[in-house]
Motif scaffolding. Structure first.
Motif, PDB file in Angstrom:
ATOM      1  N   GLY A   1       0.820  -1.210   0.000  1.00 25.25           N
ATOM      2  CA  GLY A   1       0.000   0.000   0.000  1.00 25.25           C
ATOM      3  C   GLY A   1       0.851   1.255   0.000  1.00 25.25           C
ATOM      4  O   GLY A   1       2.063   1.223  -0.245  1.00 25.25           O
ATOM      5  N   ARG A   2       0.202   2.358   0.301  1.00 24.56           N
ATOM      6  CA  ARG A   2       0.912   3.636   0.324  1.00 24.56           C
ATOM      7  C   ARG A   2       1.777   3.741   1.583  1.00 24.56           C
ATOM      8  O   ARG A   2       1.400   3.238   2.639  1.00 24.56           O
ATOM      9  N   ILE A   3       2.924   4.384   1.455  1.00 26.23           N
ATOM     10  CA  ILE A   3       3.801   4.595   2.611  1.00 26.23           C
ATOM     11  C   ILE A   3       3.646   6.057   3.012  1.00 26.23           C
ATOM     12  O   ILE A   3       4.091   6.963   2.301  1.00 26.23           O
ATOM     13  N   ALA A   4       2.961   6.291   4.128  1.00 18.66           N
ATOM     14  CA  ALA A   4       2.633   7.670   4.538  1.00 18.66           C
ATOM     15  C   ALA A   4       2.224   7.670   5.999  1.00 18.66           C
ATOM     16  O   ALA A   4       1.758   6.656   6.525  1.00 18.66           O
ATOM     17  N   PRO A   5       2.381   8.815   6.672  1.00 23.33           N
ATOM     18  CA  PRO A   5       1.892   8.908   8.053  1.00 23.33           C
ATOM     19  C   PRO A   5       0.374   8.703   8.087  1.00 23.33           C
ATOM     20  O   PRO A   5      -0.318   9.025   7.114  1.00 23.33           O
ATOM     21  N   LEU A   6      -0.095   8.200   9.212  1.00 26.13           N
ATOM     22  CA  LEU A   6      -1.538   7.943   9.366  1.00 26.13           C
ATOM     23  C   LEU A   6      -2.380   9.153   8.981  1.00 26.13           C
ATOM     24  O   LEU A   6      -3.405   9.030   8.298  1.00 26.13           O
ATOM     25  N   ALA A   7      -1.932  10.330   9.409  1.00 25.77           N
ATOM     26  CA  ALA A   7      -2.728  11.540   9.188  1.00 25.77           C
ATOM     27  C   ALA A   7      -2.876  11.873   7.706  1.00 25.77           C
ATOM     28  O   ALA A   7      -3.814  12.565   7.318  1.00 25.77           O
TER      29      ALA A   7
END
Ligand SMILES: NC(=O)c1ccc[n+]([C@@H]2O[C@H](COP(=O)([O-])OP(=O)(O)OC[C@H]3O[C@@H](n4cnc5c(N)ncnc54)[C@H](O)[C@@H]3O)[C@@H](O)[C@H]2O)c1
Length: 256
Positions: free
Chosen positions: A94-100
């Motif tokens: 999936g995407r690699i990103a902070p939860l926010a």
């Protein structure tokens, strides 16, 4: 000498990926009839041709789609007479990103592939295997099925979730001879880790790999063949009393 999977029929999802293909080759070399399942026909064809083994077949399917997943298992039984092993291994980081910053669509897609895909495999393989009087279902979880993973929250949640599916299926399977287990690899040298290194540190992938490796006591990533060896154990009768287990293949990463 007969192979450890002689006469068995195995379906492997994510079959043209790193771990799936390595496992398919090993299973075929051990005498199994193998059906590799993945999204892209051309990649699957190349994988089977490259495998150089007579026992390899392929089917295109999206594991998150119930009709396609049911169709794969029905076609396997129709063509090969039985279903002894299902390796639920298809997955996406999936995407690699902070939860926010994580779009809800990305959360839903990771859950659809990594969790609904496993649910559908269990749902449609269990009755077939129970009628046969046995079988082995192996699910690829991750070290992220034991621990959190910053910027990969949907992935970590999905890999925890499949442990719940595995444990529930074990209780339902009871003494029918169907065994269900999860495998928990650390970072493994496949496309997925290249994508994660790139997502964590665009342009500084080597440094990202070094940082990740520093958290693995064995001092390196694992290989797809090392995961395949554990899948072989769980697929074969050597593990006939093993069900409900979580098998780490992680160079000690979860010891900390
Ligand atoms: N590589 C690692 O470091 C690592 C670590 C722990 C767990 N895992 C897990 O191992 C499994 C295999 O990953 P890999 O490392 O071989 O990566 P990979 O990307 O090489 O293989 C994953 C395969 O799954 C297929 N796939 C994705 N979505 C699908 C769908 N909806 N239907 C059918 N197939 C689909 C992809 O096309 C790909 O071939 C995954 O479940 C992954 O989460 C990988």
């Amino acid at each position: 000498m007969a192979g450890r999977l002689q006469g068995k029929v195995a379906v492997i999802t994510g079959g043209s990926g790193g771990i799936g293909l390595a496992t398919g080759r090993l299973f075929a070399a051990e005498g199994a009839t193998v059906v590799l399942v993945d999204l892209d026909e051309a990649t699957l064809r190349a994988a089977v041709a490259d495998g150089g083994s007579a026992g390899m077949h392929h089917q295109v399917a999206d594991v998150s789609d119930e009709a396609q997943m049911r169709g794969v298992l029905q076609a396997t039984v129709a063509q090969h007479g039985r279903l002894d092993v299902l390796f639920c291994n298809a997955g996406t980081e999936g995407r690699i990103a902070p939860l926010a910053d994580m779009p809800v669509e990305d959360f839903d897609r990771v859950m659809a592939v990594n969790v609904r895909g496993v649910f559908l495999g269990l749902k449609h393989a269990l009755p077939v295997m129970q009628r046969q009087g046995g079988g082995s279902i192996i699910i690829t979880s991750s070290v992220a099925g034991f621990k959190g993973a910053a910027h990969l929250a949907p992935y970590a949640a999905s890999k925890h979730a499949v442990v719940g599916l595995m444990r529930s299926a074990v209780l339902e399977a009871g003494n029918t001879g169907v065994r269900i287990n999860t495998i928990h690899p650390s970072p493994i040298e496949t496309r997925m880790m290249r994508a994660i290194e790139q997502g964590r540190a665009p342009g500084a992938e080597a440094a990202a790999k070094q940082m990740i490796t520093s958290r693995i006591p064995a001092g390196r990533y694992g290989t797809a063949d090392e995961v395949a060896a554990t899948a072989l154990f769980l697929a074969s009768d050597d593990s006939r009393y093993c069900t409900g287990g979580r098998y780490s293949v992680d160079g000690g990463m979860t010891a900390a």
